[in-house]
Design a protein around this motif. Structure first.
Motif, PDB file in Angstrom:
ATOM      1  N   ASN A 113       0.810  -1.213   0.000  1.00 54.33           N
ATOM      2  CA  ASN A 113       0.000   0.000   0.000  1.00 54.33           C
ATOM      3  C   ASN A 113       0.843   1.263   0.000  1.00 54.33           C
ATOM      4  N   LEU A 116      -2.023  -1.099  -6.892  1.00 59.28           N
ATOM      5  CA  LEU A 116      -3.232  -0.539  -6.302  1.00 59.28           C
ATOM      6  C   LEU A 116      -4.333  -0.560  -7.352  1.00 59.28           C
ATOM      7  N   PRO A 117      -5.567  -0.869  -6.927  1.00 59.78           N
ATOM      8  CA  PRO A 117      -5.944  -1.391  -5.609  1.00 59.78           C
ATOM      9  C   PRO A 117      -5.512  -2.848  -5.467  1.00 59.78           C
ATOM     10  N   LEU A 134      -6.206  -4.222   2.005  1.00 57.91           N
ATOM     11  CA  LEU A 134      -6.988  -3.055   1.602  1.00 57.91           C
ATOM     12  C   LEU A 134      -7.028  -2.012   2.715  1.00 57.91           C
ATOM     13  N   LEU A 194      -6.244   1.291   2.579  1.00 65.25           N
ATOM     14  CA  LEU A 194      -6.468   2.686   2.204  1.00 65.25           C
ATOM     15  C   LEU A 194      -7.947   2.924   1.981  1.00 65.25           C
ATOM     16  N   CYS A 252      -7.605   7.927   0.896  1.00 63.60           N
ATOM     17  CA  CYS A 252      -6.208   7.465   0.987  1.00 63.60           C
ATOM     18  C   CYS A 252      -5.654   7.506   2.412  1.00 63.60           C
ATOM     19  N   GLN A 301     -10.506   1.624  -1.738  1.00 65.23           N
ATOM     20  CA  GLN A 301      -9.131   1.783  -2.219  1.00 65.23           C
ATOM     21  C   GLN A 301      -9.110   2.150  -3.702  1.00 65.23           C
TER      22      GLN A 301
END
Length: 281
Positions: free
Chosen positions: A88, A120-121, A125, A127, A131, A160
């Motif tokens: 991430n 990403l995504p 997960l 975020l 963000c 995300q």
């Protein structure tokens, strides 16, 4: 992409690995046209800078090393719960720094091809749509047979995705403000796969799961080029289109197919199967 495959020849396997390390065959066309090749590494071991790359950009290198070393110690659970996953953090950094990477010092006054595999995504997960990072246990689970947890995971995925979309558009706007003639190809390598064959049984793909895995979103910007972009175009022909546009080549398109392989065990697959893009349910 497929790693450590069984019945595929060593030559084919080497080609896959070379492409993932910044050395796909199409680079020859860019080199002949005088392009410099830049490649951004990420936190996935499959896409590190290869020998064909002129400039290797290693965002978050220290963070990746610390995370990897910590996972083989007794402190692994503590680090996993306390430290944001490099998938991430480094991928978000990639998106935010793409405009700068196009402008970093060049070997010569030549055009640059920048290849960036942004994870990403992607699970975990952590975020949300703005963000912000949330390092919670439920956000680290994606492959599960528990439908309630799976539903949460799909919701986290959408969050995300919104974060990724916003950061991508911000990067594009900044790049175009300085380089309005930039050519873009933005594409996924696969769908989210929230319904996995390991959940349904080894080698068992439902039609819904297969469609989710294979259908991806691709976006192109080809200023000044007469290129036919059709709704079912796959990345293999999208890459040919941007190569033609950037290097004045005339590459033939090939059949649009998606490939998949039922798993036999960890690191092994059975014979590759294919499905036409136009025949997806």
């Amino acid at each position: 992409y497929v790693f450590d495959v069984g019945p595929i020849s060593k030559e084919e396997n080497d080609r896959v690995r070379a492409a993932l390390s910044g050395n796909p065959p199409l680079l020859d066309y860019f080199r002949k046209a005088g392009f410099e090749i830049a490649y951004t590494e990420n936190s996935w071991q499959g896409s590190h800078c290869g020998a064909a790359v002129d400039i290797c950009i290693r965002d978050g290198f220290t963070e990746r090393v610390v995370w990897k070393l910590a996972q083989i110690t007794i402190f692994a659970p503590l680090v996993s719960s306390a430290m944001p996953h490099p998938f991430n953090t480094i991928s978000l950094s990639h998106l935010e720094s793409l405009p700068a990477h196009l402008s970093t010092d060049r070997i010569a006054d030549v055009p640059r091809l920048l290849i960036s595999h942004v994870i990403l995504p992607h699970p975990p997960l952590m975020l949300d749509a703005e963000c912000n990072r949330f390092n919670t246990a439920t956000r680290r689970v994606f492959e599960t047979s528990d439908e309630e947890i799976a539903a949460l995971g799909r919701g986290f995925y959408v969050e995300q995705l919104k974060c990724t979309n916003d950061k991508t558009l911000d990067a594009i706007d900044e790049i175009l403000a300085n380089r309005p003639d930039t050519i873009f190809m933005i594409t996924g390598d696969h769908g989210p796969a929230s319904i996995r064959p390991l959940v349904n049984g080894e080698g068992v793909w439902t039609q819904t799961g297969l469609r989710e895995r294979m259908q991806i979103l691709s976006a192109y910007r080809l200023p000044g080029c007469d290129v036919d972009l059709y709704p079912t175009i796959t990345p293999v022909n999208g890459a040919r289109s941007i190569t033609d546009c950037a290097t004045d080549s005339k590459l033939d398109l090939i059949e649009d197919r998606s490939f998949w392989a039922p798993p036999v065990g960890r690191g092994e697959v059975t014979t590759l199967k294919s499905q036409m893009a136009t025949s997806l349910p």
